[in-house]
Design an enzyme around this catalytic site. Sequence first.
Site, PDB file in Angstrom:
ATOM      1  N   GLY A 432       9.964  -4.062  -1.437  1.00 26.63           N
ATOM      2  CA  GLY A 432       8.893  -4.729  -2.161  1.00 26.63           C
ATOM      3  C   GLY A 432       7.529  -4.398  -1.591  1.00 26.63           C
ATOM      4  O   GLY A 432       7.377  -4.133  -0.417  1.00 26.63           O
ATOM      5  N   GLY A 435       0.918  -8.153  -2.192  1.00 22.28           N
ATOM      6  CA  GLY A 435      -0.504  -8.085  -1.909  1.00 22.28           C
ATOM      7  C   GLY A 435      -0.766  -8.133  -0.421  1.00 22.28           C
ATOM      8  O   GLY A 435      -1.779  -7.636   0.065  1.00 22.28           O
ATOM      9  N   GLY A 437       1.407  -7.032   2.055  1.00 24.60           N
ATOM     10  CA  GLY A 437       2.078  -6.045   2.899  1.00 24.60           C
ATOM     11  C   GLY A 437       3.284  -5.428   2.214  1.00 24.60           C
ATOM     12  O   GLY A 437       3.577  -5.712   1.059  1.00 24.60           O
ATOM     13  N   VAL A 439       7.400  -4.735   2.250  1.00 22.35           N
ATOM     14  CA  VAL A 439       8.625  -5.339   2.768  1.00 22.35           C
ATOM     15  C   VAL A 439       9.727  -4.290   2.809  1.00 22.35           C
ATOM     16  O   VAL A 439       9.976  -3.598   1.826  1.00 22.35           O
ATOM     17  CB  VAL A 439       9.064  -6.531   1.897  1.00 22.35           C
ATOM     18  CG1 VAL A 439      10.261  -7.227   2.528  1.00 22.35           C
ATOM     19  CG2 VAL A 439       7.923  -7.508   1.734  1.00 22.35           C
ATOM     20  N   LYS A 453       8.578  -7.399   7.105  1.00 22.19           N
ATOM     21  CA  LYS A 453       7.315  -7.278   6.386  1.00 22.19           C
ATOM     22  C   LYS A 453       6.220  -6.784   7.299  1.00 22.19           C
ATOM     23  O   LYS A 453       5.899  -7.387   8.304  1.00 22.19           O
ATOM     24  CB  LYS A 453       6.921  -8.621   5.796  1.00 22.19           C
ATOM     25  CG  LYS A 453       5.731  -8.499   4.890  1.00 22.19           C
ATOM     26  CD  LYS A 453       5.524  -9.738   4.103  1.00 22.19           C
ATOM     27  CE  LYS A 453       4.060 -10.147   4.210  1.00 22.19           C
ATOM     28  NZ  LYS A 453       3.844 -11.435   3.584  1.00 22.19           N
ATOM     29  N   ASP A 551       0.004 -18.350  -2.832  1.00 25.34           N
ATOM     30  CA  ASP A 551       0.425 -17.282  -3.749  1.00 25.34           C
ATOM     31  C   ASP A 551       1.728 -17.669  -4.439  1.00 25.34           C
ATOM     32  O   ASP A 551       2.701 -16.924  -4.432  1.00 25.34           O
ATOM     33  CB  ASP A 551       0.572 -15.965  -2.994  1.00 25.34           C
ATOM     34  CG  ASP A 551       0.496 -14.756  -3.929  1.00 25.34           C
ATOM     35  OD1 ASP A 551       0.173 -14.951  -5.124  1.00 25.34           O
ATOM     36  OD2 ASP A 551       0.782 -13.642  -3.478  1.00 25.34           O
TER      37      ASP A 551
END
Length: 759
Positions: A432, A435, A437, A439, A453, A551
Site C-alpha cells: 500500500g 499519504g 508513507g 507499507v 510502514k 484520516d
Amino acid sequence: MLLLFTLVLFTFDFTISMPLLPEGNFVSADLTGISNIAKPGCQTKCGNLTVKYPFGIGEGCYLDDGFELTCNSTHYDPPKLFIGSGSIAIHNISDSEMRIFNTIAYACYDEAGVPDISDGWIQLKESYRTFSQKNKFTVIGCDDFVLMNGKLNEIDFVSGCLGLCSIESVVPNGNCSGIGCCQASIPKGLRYINSSFKTFGNHTSVMSLNPCSFAFLAEEGSFDFGGVNDLKDRKFNTRTNPIVPIVVDWVVGGEGSCSQATACKGNSSCNDVDTGGYRCSCKEGYEGNPYLDQGCQDINECEDKTNFPCYGFCTNTPGSYNCTCLHGYEGTDGKRADGCRHVAKDSKFSEVVISLVLVFGFLAILSGITGICFGIRKRKLNKLREKFFEKNGGEFLKQKLKAPGASDAVTMFSSEQLRKATDNYSEEQIIGRGGSGIVYKGILLDKRVVAIKKSKLVDGTQAEQFINEVLILTQIIHRNVVKLLGCCLEEEVPVLVYEFISNNTLFYHIHNRLGGMSWLSWENRLRVATEAATAFAYLHSQAAMPIIHRDVKSANILLDENYTTKVSDFGASRLVPLDHDQVTTLIQGTLGYLDPEYYHTSQLTDKSDVYSFGVVVAELLTGRKPICAGRTNEEKNLATYFVKSMNENRLFQIVEPRLLHEGTIEQLKAVAEIAKKCLNLLGENRPTMTQVAMELEGLRKFSTHPWVQRQETRDETKSLILEVEQSDLYGVPLIPNSTNEWESYSGSTGIVDQENIPR
Ligand SMILES: *[C@@H]1O[C@H](CO)[C@@H](O)[C@H](O)[C@H]1NC(C)=O
Ligand SMILES: *[C@@H]1O[C@H](CO)[C@@H](O)[C@H](O)[C@H]1NC(C)=O
Ligand SMILES: *[C@@H]1O[C@H](CO)[C@@H](O)[C@H](O)[C@H]1NC(C)=O
Ligand SMILES: *[C@@H]1O[C@H](CO)[C@@H](O)[C@H](O)[C@H]1NC(C)=O
Ligand SMILES: *[C@@H]1O[C@H](CO)[C@@H](O)[C@H](O)[C@H]1NC(C)=O
Ligand SMILES: *[C@@H]1O[C@H](CO)[C@@H](O)[C@H](O)[C@H]1NC(C)=O
Ligand SMILES: *[C@@H]1O[C@H](CO)[C@@H](O)[C@H](O)[C@H]1NC(C)=O
Ligand SMILES: *[C@@H]1O[C@H](CO)[C@@H](O)[C@H](O)[C@H]1NC(C)=O
C-alpha cells in the site's frame, strides 16, 4: 626430495611390468586357438594349408557334403587339397571364399585350319558355391570369338568375348585391351560355365602369330597378358593353370537364409548372402570358429598389442578392452599413443606449491582489502544509523522506556532485521501507498507476518512528539485497532511495524467490482460500521491522551481473515493534550472525507473524525465513492449529496438496492440519520464518536430483522456463512458490481421507481 623421486620411479617400473605378469593366459589362448579350427580329432592341415570347419577332411569332420574335402598326399608333394572327392584342386580357403585351380579351354588349329578343341567347363556344387565377380572371363586369340555358356538359376546364359589381331607390332603387353586379349565380366550367382570357340578364318591368316586360342576365368589382377608371347605359346594353358586361380564364394545353408540359420554358434552373427545362403562371423572383439559348437571366444586384446594398442594399463572386457593410463601418467584414452601424457612429478609439485602460494596470497590480500573496506563501510553505516536513531528520537524513547512503569510493548527493530523481512524494501513487497508513507509486507525471522510502514520524511523537531505517539499507540490494545508492534529508528525515516491484516480494506470491498461482495450484506455493513465506530470512540476517549485519527476513510478500515474490522494508519494522527480541546495543525486528510470546518479553521477536534466517519457510513449505505468525478456537481461530493437527498426525503433512491432487501426500513433510516448527524457542517452539532458507536450497537441489538438472531456471534466466519445464506433466501443476485453502478440493475428489484432514478 631425491628419495621421493626414486620411490616414484620404482613404483613406475612395477606398474609397467604388471600387464606382462599373467603368462598363463598365453598358453590357454594358444590352446583355444587350435580347438577353434576343426572338430576334435579331425585333420586340420593338408600340406601347409589349414582346413577349417565347416570344411573338413574325412567322415564327420565337415558340416555337410558340400564341405567335404580330400587331401591327396599320395600323388602330390606337397599334398594337394581337392573339393569333395573330385577334380577341383584348391589353392586356399578363407572365411568367405576359396581359390581353386583353373581349367583352361583351348582350340588349336593346324595349317589347314583344322581345330583341336578342349572345352574346359566347370560346374560348382549347387547351394554351396558360386563364381566370384572378382573373376573375369578371359579370351586369348587373334581370330576368335568365344561364347561363354552358363546357367543362372537353371536358365541358359550366354556371354562372350572377341579376340582379334592381325599385326604383331600392335599387340600390347600387360593390358588386356581387346587386341589379342579380351576380358568380360560375369554375372552374379554363376555356378557353371562352358566355353565354345568360334573362329572367323580358321586362324589361317594369323597362324604364325596365334596357332591356339584360350578361354578361362581368372581372378582379376592375377593374370597379366604376356602379349605376343602368350599368343604364340601352345603351352599357355599348362603354364597359366597353376598360377591363375578362380575365386569361388562359398556359403552355408544352401538356399536358406539367416532366419533359418542353425550353423552360427555362440557370440557370432549371421550374414545373409544375396545369391542365397549365409555365412557366420564372430562378433567384434571375439575370435574363433563361429560354426563350431563352442562358438566364438572373447579376444584378450591385452595380449595382442599390435592389433589392439594400449599405452597404459590394459584390462580385458567381454568384447573389448579398457586401457587406462599408468601411474604417473594422465589422460583418458590409453589406446592412442598420445592418449596418456607423462606427468613430471617434480615440476607439478612445484607448480602446485607456487599456485597454492599465489592463490592463498591473493586471497589473503583480497580478504584484507574487503575486510578494511567492509569495516570502513560498516563503521560509516553504524555512524549513519546512530545519527538517524538520534534524529528520530531514539534516545528520547530509550529514556522513556527506562522510566518507572513504562510499557515494554515497544519493540525496537534493527534496520537489518526489517531489510531482511522486506527483501530490502523490494517493490514486490509493497502492499500500500498512503499519504503518510509506503507499507510493505514483511516476514520476520520468527515467521511473523507484519506490515512495515516507512513514513514520509519527518521533521526532526517533531521527533519527541513522534516518540510519544509511538509509546501511546503501542499501548492501544483494542480488538478493532491494528496493533503497532514496534518501530525502527535507525533508518533515515522512522519505520513502524504493525500486525499484518490479510483481507484488504473496506474501500476495496465496497468499490472493487471484481471482489466477492457476497459477504458485504446489510448485517455485515452494520457490524463493520459499529466496530469501526467503537474503535474510534476508544481512541478519542483514551485516558492518557485522546487520539484523533485525522484520516478516517474506508481505505483505512481493514478487514482480517475473519472479516473483523481493524482501524489502521495513524500516520497523521495527533495526540490532543487533555487541557486542549483542539489543536491547530496543517490540514491533513483525504479529499471527500475532509471535515469542511477543520478545512476552513485548521482547528482539529475529535469531531473531524466524526465527520469523516459519516462519509464512511454514507459510502456503506450507497456504495458510492466519496468523490466521483464522473457526476454532476451536485452529486460529485457524496457527503453533500447524501445530506441533500436525506433532506429531500429521497434516501431510498440512493441506498444500494441490495440493502433494501436485507435491512428493515427503520434500520436503514436510523443509520442514515446517524450519518446525516455526523455530516453536520458544525462540529459541535455532531454527535461524539462514543454516541455514534452506542447508537449503531443499539441498532444491531434491536434489529427487527425476522431471520437473523440478534445475538452476538463470536465466530465471525460462521455469521458470514449465515449472511450468505440469508441473501440467497431473499433471492438477491449476488452481483459483484453492486457499487456505483447500482442504477444499472435497480430496475430489476422492482422496488425503486425508475422515473426517480437520478441521472
Ligand atoms: C607351403 O609349403 C611349400 C613347401 O612345402 C612352400 O614352398 C610354400 O611357401 C608354403 N606356402 C605357404 C603359404 O606357407
Ligand atoms: C590322388 O590323385 C591321383 C591322381 O589324380 C588319384 O589316382 C588318387 O586316387 C588320388 N588319391 C586319393 C587318396 O584321392
Ligand atoms: C590364396 O592364394 C592366392 C593365390 O594362390 C594368393 O594370392 C592369396 O594371397 C592366398 N590367400 C591366403 C589367405 O592365403
Ligand atoms: C594399361 O593401361 C593403362 C591405361 O588404361 C595404362 O595406364 C597402363 O600403363 C597400361 N599398362 C601396361 C602394362 O601397358
Ligand atoms: C560344352 O560345350 C561343348 C560345345 O559347345 C559341348 O559339346 C559340350 O557337351 C559342353 N559340355 C558340357 C559339360 O555341357
Ligand atoms: C574352316 O575349316 C572348315 C573345315 O575345316 C571349313 O569348312 C571352312 O570353310 C573353313 N573356314 C574358312 C573361313 O576357311
Ligand atoms: C560369449 O562369450 C562370453 C565371453 O567370452 C562367454 O562368457 C559366453 O558364454 C559366450 N556366449 C555363448 C553363447 O557362448
Ligand atoms: C572400462 O572403462 C569404462 C569407462 O572407461 C568403465 O565404465 C568400465 O567399468 C571399465 N571396465 C572394466 C572391466 O574395467
